[in-house]
Motif scaffolding. Structure first.
Motif, PDB file in Angstrom:
ATOM      1  N   VAL A   1     135.297 -20.116  16.677  1.00 60.15           N
ATOM      2  CA  VAL A   1     135.540 -21.380  15.989  1.00 60.15           C
ATOM      3  C   VAL A   1     136.282 -21.069  14.687  1.00 60.15           C
ATOM      4  O   VAL A   1     136.007 -20.054  14.028  1.00 60.15           O
ATOM      5  N   ASP A   2     137.218 -21.927  14.331  1.00 61.57           N
ATOM      6  CA  ASP A   2     138.129 -21.578  13.232  1.00 61.57           C
ATOM      7  C   ASP A   2     137.500 -21.677  11.843  1.00 61.57           C
ATOM      8  O   ASP A   2     138.130 -21.316  10.846  1.00 61.57           O
ATOM      9  N   THR A   3     136.253 -22.126  11.737  1.00 63.86           N
ATOM     10  CA  THR A   3     135.610 -22.223  10.418  1.00 63.86           C
ATOM     11  C   THR A   3     134.971 -20.900   9.986  1.00 63.86           C
ATOM     12  O   THR A   3     134.537 -20.766   8.841  1.00 63.86           O
ATOM     13  N   ILE A   4     134.916 -19.919  10.880  1.00 62.71           N
ATOM     14  CA  ILE A   4     134.310 -18.626  10.544  1.00 62.71           C
ATOM     15  C   ILE A   4     135.345 -17.736   9.866  1.00 62.71           C
ATOM     16  O   ILE A   4     136.473 -17.597  10.350  1.00 62.71           O
ATOM     17  N   ASP A   5     134.954 -17.136   8.744  1.00 67.77           N
ATOM     18  CA  ASP A   5     135.813 -16.186   8.033  1.00 67.77           C
ATOM     19  C   ASP A   5     135.641 -14.815   8.676  1.00 67.77           C
ATOM     20  O   ASP A   5     134.616 -14.166   8.515  1.00 67.77           O
ATOM     21  N   ARG A   6     136.650 -14.348   9.395  1.00 66.44           N
ATOM     22  CA  ARG A   6     136.549 -13.083  10.127  1.00 66.44           C
ATOM     23  C   ARG A   6     137.127 -11.896   9.353  1.00 66.44           C
ATOM     24  O   ARG A   6     137.168 -10.777   9.873  1.00 66.44           O
ATOM     25  N   SER A   7     137.541 -12.134   8.125  1.00 65.40           N
ATOM     26  CA  SER A   7     138.098 -11.041   7.323  1.00 65.40           C
ATOM     27  C   SER A   7     137.000 -10.053   6.938  1.00 65.40           C
ATOM     28  O   SER A   7     135.815 -10.391   6.924  1.00 65.40           O
ATOM     29  N   GLU A   8     137.381  -8.812   6.608  1.00 65.16           N
ATOM     30  CA  GLU A   8     136.426  -7.782   6.210  1.00 65.16           C
ATOM     31  C   GLU A   8     136.148  -7.792   4.713  1.00 65.16           C
ATOM     32  O   GLU A   8     135.344  -7.007   4.229  1.00 65.16           O
ATOM     33  N   GLU A   9     136.798  -8.682   3.999  1.00 67.62           N
ATOM     34  CA  GLU A   9     136.589  -8.776   2.547  1.00 67.62           C
ATOM     35  C   GLU A   9     135.152  -9.205   2.246  1.00 67.62           C
ATOM     36  O   GLU A   9     134.630 -10.163   2.829  1.00 67.62           O
ATOM     37  N   ILE A  10     134.509  -8.493   1.324  1.00 69.85           N
ATOM     38  CA  ILE A  10     133.151  -8.838   0.913  1.00 69.85           C
ATOM     39  C   ILE A  10     133.220  -9.939  -0.139  1.00 69.85           C
ATOM     40  O   ILE A  10     133.880  -9.784  -1.173  1.00 69.85           O
ATOM     41  N   VAL A  11     132.543 -11.055   0.140  1.00 70.46           N
ATOM     42  CA  VAL A  11     132.570 -12.210  -0.765  1.00 70.46           C
ATOM     43  C   VAL A  11     131.325 -12.158  -1.651  1.00 70.46           C
ATOM     44  O   VAL A  11     130.197 -12.231  -1.158  1.00 70.46           O
ATOM     45  N   THR A  12     131.547 -12.027  -2.955  1.00 71.81           N
ATOM     46  CA  THR A  12     130.414 -11.873  -3.878  1.00 71.81           C
ATOM     47  C   THR A  12     129.995 -13.174  -4.549  1.00 71.81           C
ATOM     48  O   THR A  12     128.813 -13.367  -4.857  1.00 71.81           O
ATOM     49  N   GLU A  13     130.926 -14.079  -4.792  1.00 71.52           N
ATOM     50  CA  GLU A  13     130.609 -15.324  -5.498  1.00 71.52           C
ATOM     51  C   GLU A  13     129.863 -16.295  -4.578  1.00 71.52           C
ATOM     52  O   GLU A  13     130.327 -16.625  -3.487  1.00 71.52           O
ATOM     53  N   ILE A  14     128.705 -16.735  -5.029  1.00 75.54           N
ATOM     54  CA  ILE A  14     127.881 -17.661  -4.247  1.00 75.54           C
ATOM     55  C   ILE A  14     128.134 -19.081  -4.733  1.00 75.54           C
ATOM     56  O   ILE A  14     127.728 -19.456  -5.836  1.00 75.54           O
ATOM     57  N   LYS A  15     128.792 -19.885  -3.917  1.00 76.52           N
ATOM     58  CA  LYS A  15     129.203 -21.216  -4.342  1.00 76.52           C
ATOM     59  C   LYS A  15     128.219 -22.316  -3.935  1.00 76.52           C
ATOM     60  O   LYS A  15     128.217 -23.389  -4.529  1.00 76.52           O
ATOM     61  N   LEU A  16     127.405 -22.058  -2.934  1.00 76.41           N
ATOM     62  CA  LEU A  16     126.501 -23.094  -2.450  1.00 76.41           C
ATOM     63  C   LEU A  16     125.289 -23.249  -3.364  1.00 76.41           C
ATOM     64  O   LEU A  16     124.818 -22.280  -3.965  1.00 76.41           O
ATOM     65  N   SER A  17     124.772 -24.476  -3.460  1.00 82.31           N
ATOM     66  CA  SER A  17     123.547 -24.732  -4.214  1.00 82.31           C
ATOM     67  C   SER A  17     122.335 -24.305  -3.394  1.00 82.31           C
ATOM     68  O   SER A  17     122.456 -23.969  -2.210  1.00 82.31           O
ATOM     69  N   SER A  18     121.155 -24.334  -3.999  1.00 88.72           N
ATOM     70  CA  SER A  18     119.927 -23.966  -3.284  1.00 88.72           C
ATOM     71  C   SER A  18     119.729 -24.822  -2.039  1.00 88.72           C
ATOM     72  O   SER A  18     119.402 -24.313  -0.958  1.00 88.72           O
ATOM     73  N   GLU A  19     119.936 -26.124  -2.191  1.00 90.81           N
ATOM     74  CA  GLU A  19     119.745 -27.047  -1.067  1.00 90.81           C
ATOM     75  C   GLU A  19     120.787 -26.793   0.030  1.00 90.81           C
ATOM     76  O   GLU A  19     120.471 -26.854   1.229  1.00 90.81           O
ATOM     77  N   GLU A  20     122.018 -26.477  -0.382  1.00 89.91           N
ATOM     78  CA  GLU A  20     123.081 -26.206   0.598  1.00 89.91           C
ATOM     79  C   GLU A  20     122.827 -24.898   1.346  1.00 89.91           C
ATOM     80  O   GLU A  20     123.170 -24.774   2.526  1.00 89.91           O
ATOM     81  N   ILE A  21     122.219 -23.922   0.666  1.00 87.02           N
ATOM     82  CA  ILE A  21     121.874 -22.656   1.327  1.00 87.02           C
ATOM     83  C   ILE A  21     120.848 -22.902   2.429  1.00 87.02           C
ATOM     84  O   ILE A  21     120.969 -22.377   3.533  1.00 87.02           O
ATOM     85  N   LEU A  22     119.826 -23.710   2.133  1.00 85.34           N
ATOM     86  CA  LEU A  22     118.818 -24.038   3.143  1.00 85.34           C
ATOM     87  C   LEU A  22     119.461 -24.687   4.366  1.00 85.34           C
ATOM     88  O   LEU A  22     119.151 -24.333   5.512  1.00 85.34           O
ATOM     89  N   LYS A  23     120.359 -25.624   4.116  1.00 80.99           N
ATOM     90  CA  LYS A  23     121.018 -26.331   5.212  1.00 80.99           C
ATOM     91  C   LYS A  23     121.902 -25.393   6.017  1.00 80.99           C
ATOM     92  O   LYS A  23     121.933 -25.454   7.259  1.00 80.99           O
ATOM     93  N   ARG A  24     122.597 -24.468   5.327  1.00 85.05           N
ATOM     94  CA  ARG A  24     123.459 -23.520   6.028  1.00 85.05           C
ATOM     95  C   ARG A  24     122.628 -22.572   6.903  1.00 85.05           C
ATOM     96  O   ARG A  24     123.014 -22.250   8.028  1.00 85.05           O
ATOM     97  N   CYS A  25     121.482 -22.137   6.383  1.00 85.40           N
ATOM     98  CA  CYS A  25     120.604 -21.266   7.173  1.00 85.40           C
ATOM     99  C   CYS A  25     120.101 -21.985   8.424  1.00 85.40           C
ATOM    100  O   CYS A  25     120.040 -21.405   9.513  1.00 85.40           O
ATOM    101  N   LEU A  26     119.743 -23.258   8.275  1.00 85.27           N
ATOM    102  CA  LEU A  26     119.307 -24.062   9.411  1.00 85.27           C
ATOM    103  C   LEU A  26     120.426 -24.191  10.434  1.00 85.27           C
ATOM    104  O   LEU A  26     120.249 -23.901  11.621  1.00 85.27           O
ATOM    105  N   ASN A  27     121.599 -24.617   9.975  1.00 85.02           N
ATOM    106  CA  ASN A  27     122.723 -24.875  10.877  1.00 85.02           C
ATOM    107  C   ASN A  27     123.271 -23.601  11.514  1.00 85.02           C
ATOM    108  O   ASN A  27     123.937 -23.660  12.551  1.00 85.02           O
TER     109      ASN A  27
END
Length: 444
Positions: free
Chosen positions: A105-131
């Motif tokens: 699916v085209d929404t997945i970042d398949r690059s090998e670059e390590i992303v350090t900046e965390i942009k999601l809020s606490s509530e958004e992290i919970l939702k992302r883990c669920l989804n």
């Protein structure tokens, strides 16, 4: 050296694959994806026979709070929706997919670059883990979004990351810390943000000095994260024992780590959370150790969920002639497989092929009242008594003797000089007592 005080045993480590880098297992021709790969309600299938799917696409949705999404681990066509016998020996519903290429699916970042900046809020992290279908990767497979949801009236002040991997033979977590340590620590930081805590402790057994040194060095760049070497003693990686060893808090009988203001996650879970939050990648592959004293090419493999276990064994050189038993998981808590066609699932940490001479059970002898099982129990239970009560069907007494507290670590059976199948009978009694308790609740 830190450890838990009560019980514990020292089985041979047999970390044969500790120095084997993780390999990517080639895609199989087809996969079988069970819809219940987690504790809780099975996911609800949303695809049909003949549908085309992409890698990372949702094929089954979470049904209830304690449940998890299931994603297609491959691209291809739905061959059928049927039942399959899984690694536990039970038959359950699964989606059968014929593999065609590997289109994600085209929404997945398949690059090998390590992303350090965390942009999601606490509530958004919970939702992302669920989804993203994230569950506990240490074997328990409890949906991670549930663990990260702190109920009203409770609080969490420390996150513990379990890098112990105390089961003999298994090295998937070890290699993950060595090869993907930075991603594990970013995942830890994400979990800290979700829980709104400022402190995280990574516990690693002292037989993994390279992982301890590597993770300690990496952790200097992460605020609030510390690495702690632990004494080599099984079951050091059990939640209650790990909490006692690291922060000296006692989780009461029948209670959870959150009742002592703590949450525990496995290093594999932290890595999966990193991929979900930073790369938008659902959980559809994991690291699995394939090993054994007679295995020709033992190793650690990144493998897609749904891949037949036989493909993993083939990659490790095939089934040795002297094989007597094949176990999914570790030798202490794992379960023997009835066949190798069963699929890899989210909780599959290892496949061990035991030679016949080690697979055979010795004949059970009378209990000699030596108390070795009592001394070995990390929860201060009396295994000899629980086995007797289960054998005789005295389940009300077994409940009073805290049989449901048993974590099924197998330390009692390991220590028993009379070769008594203590854990087998305790499991039987425990499941019966849990059923009785549920029926009492239903009647009310």
């Amino acid at each position: 050296m830190k450890t838990f005080p009560a019980g514990g045993v020292h089985p041979p480590e047999n970390k044969i694959t500790a120095n084997c880098p993780i390999q990517n297992l080639p895609l199989p021709q087809s996969v079988t994806v069970p819809v219940s790969q987690h504790i809780g309600a099975p996911a609800g299938i949303i695809v049909n026979k003949g549908d085309s799917v992409k890698t990372g696409q949702v094929i089954a949705e979470s049904k209830g709070f304690v449940s998890a999404f299931i994603h297609s681990p491959v691209s291809g066509k739905i061959n059928k929706i049927d039942t399959v016998i899984d690694s536990t020996g039970y038959r359950q519903t699964a989606v059968f997919i014929d593999v065609e290429g590997d289109e994600w699916v085209d929404t997945i970042d398949r690059s090998e670059e390590i992303v350090t900046e965390i942009k999601l809020s606490s509530e958004e992290i919970l939702k992302r883990c669920l989804n993203s279908g994230i569950v506990g990767m240490g074997g328990a497979t409890f949906p991670s979004h549930v663990k990260l949801t702190v109920p009203a009236g409770k609080k969490c002040d420390v996150l513990i990351i379990n890098g112990v991997e105390c089961e003999p033979f298994l090295t998937s977590d070890h290699r993950l810390m060595i090869e993907r340590g930075e991603e594990v620590l970013i995942g830890t930081t994400i979990l800290m943000k979700a829980l709104k805590v400022s402190r995280a402790m990574v516990g690693i057994e002292n037989n993994k000095k390279d992982a301890i040194d590597h993770m300690t060095k990496l952790a200097t760049a992460f605020q609030g994260i510390t690495v702690h070497p632990l004494k080599v003693k099984y079951p050091q990686g059990a939640e209650k024992q790990l909490i006692k060893a690291l922060i000296n808090r006692e989780v009461p009988s029948g209670r959870l780590p959150l009742d002592v203001n703590t949450v525990v996650h496995n290093v594999g879970t932290a890595f999966a959370v990193y991929e979900a939050v930073q790369k938008n990648k659902p959980l559809f592959e994991r690291v699995v150790t394939v090993t054994g004293k007679s295995v020709a090419k033992p190793g650690n493999f990144f493998v897609r969920i749904g891949t037949p276990v036989s493909r993993l064994i083939d990659a490790a050189g095939g089934v040795p002639e002297d094989t007597g038993k094949i176990v999914s998981g570790g030798p202490m808590m794992g379960r023997a497989l009835t066949n190798t066609d069963v699929p890899v699932v989210k909780g599959t940490s290892g496949i061990i092929l035991f030679p016949q001479r080690e697979a055979e059970r010795k004949a059970m002898e009378p209990c000699i009242r030596c108390s070795k099982c009592v001394l070995a129990c990390p929860l201060n239970l009396e295994p000899y008594l629980l086995m007797t009560l289960s054998m005789k069907g005295i389940f009300e007494r077994a409940e009073k003797e805290r049989i449901t507290d048993c974590m099924e670590c197998g330390s009692c059976s390991f220590e028993c000089p009379a070769s008594r199948p203590l854990l087998d009978y305790i499991r039987l009694g425990k499941s019966t007592v849990i059923k009785m308790a549920r029926e009492r609740v239903t009647k009310k």
